[in-house]
Design a protein around this motif. Structure first.
Motif, short mmCIF file in Angstrom:
data_model
loop_
_atom_site.label_atom_id
_atom_site.label_comp_id
_atom_site.label_asym_id
_atom_site.label_seq_id
_atom_site.Cartn_x
_atom_site.Cartn_y
_atom_site.Cartn_z
N UNK A 67 37.59 43.68 39.88
CA UNK A 67 36.86 43.28 41.08
C UNK A 67 37.80 42.78 42.15
N UNK A 68 37.41 41.75 42.86
CA UNK A 68 38.23 41.22 43.96
C UNK A 68 39.19 40.16 43.42
N UNK A 69 40.13 40.59 42.59
CA UNK A 69 41.12 39.67 42.08
C UNK A 69 40.66 38.79 40.94
N UNK A 70 39.43 38.98 40.47
CA UNK A 70 38.89 38.16 39.39
C UNK A 70 39.30 38.76 38.06
N UNK A 71 39.77 37.92 37.16
CA UNK A 71 40.17 38.39 35.83
C UNK A 71 38.94 38.86 35.08
N UNK A 72 38.98 40.09 34.59
CA UNK A 72 37.80 40.71 33.98
C UNK A 72 37.60 40.23 32.55
N UNK A 73 36.34 39.99 32.20
CA UNK A 73 35.96 39.68 30.82
C UNK A 73 35.59 40.98 30.12
N UNK A 74 36.18 41.22 28.96
CA UNK A 74 35.89 42.42 28.19
C UNK A 74 35.34 42.01 26.83
N UNK A 75 34.17 42.54 26.49
CA UNK A 75 33.49 42.20 25.24
C UNK A 75 33.78 43.25 24.17
N UNK A 76 34.57 42.85 23.19
CA UNK A 76 34.87 43.68 22.02
C UNK A 76 33.97 43.18 20.89
N UNK A 77 33.01 44.01 20.50
CA UNK A 77 32.10 43.63 19.42
C UNK A 77 32.32 44.56 18.24
N UNK A 78 32.10 44.02 17.05
CA UNK A 78 32.24 44.84 15.85
C UNK A 78 31.27 44.35 14.79
N UNK A 79 31.14 45.10 13.72
CA UNK A 79 30.21 44.73 12.65
C UNK A 79 30.93 44.87 11.33
N UNK A 80 31.16 43.73 10.68
CA UNK A 80 31.89 43.72 9.41
C UNK A 80 31.33 42.63 8.51
N UNK A 81 30.60 42.99 7.45
CA UNK A 81 30.05 41.99 6.53
C UNK A 81 31.10 41.33 5.64
N UNK A 101 47.85 41.81 29.18
CA UNK A 101 47.16 42.47 30.29
C UNK A 101 46.43 41.44 31.15
N UNK A 102 45.68 41.93 32.12
CA UNK A 102 45.01 41.05 33.07
C UNK A 102 43.56 40.78 32.69
N UNK A 103 43.22 40.99 31.43
CA UNK A 103 41.84 40.83 31.00
C UNK A 103 41.67 39.59 30.12
N UNK A 104 40.45 39.08 30.10
CA UNK A 104 40.06 38.04 29.15
C UNK A 104 39.19 38.70 28.09
N UNK A 105 39.68 38.74 26.88
CA UNK A 105 38.99 39.44 25.79
C UNK A 105 38.10 38.48 25.01
N UNK A 106 36.87 38.90 24.78
CA UNK A 106 35.95 38.16 23.94
C UNK A 106 35.64 39.01 22.71
N UNK A 107 35.84 38.45 21.52
CA UNK A 107 35.66 39.20 20.27
C UNK A 107 34.56 38.52 19.45
#
Length: 204
Positions: A67-81, A101-107
Motif C-alpha cells: 500500500x502507501x508505505x504500510x508494512x503488509x500483514x500476511x496470513x499464513x494458515x495451516x492445518x496440522x493435528x 522482507x517487508x512483511x509482517x507474517x502471522x502464522x
C-alpha cells in the motif's frame, strides 16, 4: 463447491493477477519454502492477501501489498493435528521474519483456533475459514510443485461470486457486531467505494 463456468473463469482471472504480482509471488514462494521446511502439507496464504487483490483490481488500483508505505500483514494458515501448540506457530513466524522482507507474517494452525473462537473443532482449512466474520475474506491460495514448475491451488469457503461481485457479506457463524467492528477498523468502504454491504440474512 461445484466448479461452475463463472467460478472457473474467475479463478483463472485471479491466478493471472497473482502470476503478475511480484510481491504476492514472492510471498507464495516463501510460504512454499517454509511449509517444506516444516513438513506442512495443508497451508494457505489467506484473507486480505487474496481479497484485497481482487478488490484492488476491480477498483483500478495498483495491487501492491504494501500500500502507501504500510508494512503488509500476511496470513499464513495451516492445518496440522500433530502439533497445534502456539509455540510452533511462533517458531514458524520467526522463520518468516528471518527472511528479512517487508512483511509482517502471522502464522496460525487452524487445528487449534476453534477453542479461541468457541466453535466445535474444525476439520480442515475450508471449515476454519468458513467461520471467519466476512465471507469474502474466507479464501486462500498456495503454490504446489508439479513436474514443470508449480501451480496455484485455491481454497474458498464461499466461492468467488460475491468477492468478484464487490460484495461484503456477514458470515452468520460470527456475531454481527464483530463484522461491524471490522468494517469500521479496516475502513473498507472508504478504501473500496464500489463495495456493497449485503443485507443480513433472515434468521441471523
Amino acid at each position: 463447491m461445484s466448479l461452475t463456468s463463472s467460478f472457473v473463469s474467475q479463478q483463472a482471472q485471479l491466478f493471472h493477477w497473482l502470476q503478475h504480482d511480484d510481491e504476492r509471488m514472492y510471498a507464495l514462494h516463501a510460504g512454499l519454502n517454509i511449509a517444506k521446511q516444516n513438513r506442512i502439507e495443508h497451508w494457505l496464504i489467506a484473507a486480505g492477501f487474496v481479497r484485497n487483490l481482487v478488490w484492488d483490481k476491480l477498483h483500478g488500483y495498483p495491487s501492491s501489498l504494501s500500500g502507501s508505505g504500510v508494512k503488509a500483514d500476511i496470513d499464513f494458515i495451516y492445518f496440522c493435528p500433530k502439533d497445534s501448540s502456539k509455540v510452533r506457530d511462533l517458531d514458524i513466524e520467526q522463520q518468516f521474519q528471518q527472511l528479512g522482507d517487508e512483511f509482517t507474517w502471522s502464522v496460525k494452525n487452524q487445528h487449534r483456533m476453534h477453542s479461541r473462537n468457541g466453535d466445535k473443532p474444525y476439520v480442515d482449512l475450508v471449515d476454519s475459514m468458513g467461520h471467519w466474520p466476512e465471507k469474502e475474506t474466507a479464501i486462500g491460495v498456495r503454490l504446489e510443485p508439479n513436474l514443470i514448475s508449480y501451480e496455484f491451488h485455491l481454497e474458498s469457503a464461499f466461492g468467488l461470486e460475491s468477492l468478484f461481485g464487490l460484495q461484503l457479506s456477514h458470515n452468520p457463524k460470527r456475531q454481527y457486531q464483530v463484522f461491524q467492528s471490522r468494517l469500521t477498523e479496516k475502513s473498507w468502504l472508504e478504501r473500496y467505494p464500489k463495495l456493497t454491504i449485503m443485507p443480513i440474512q433472515v434468521g441471523e
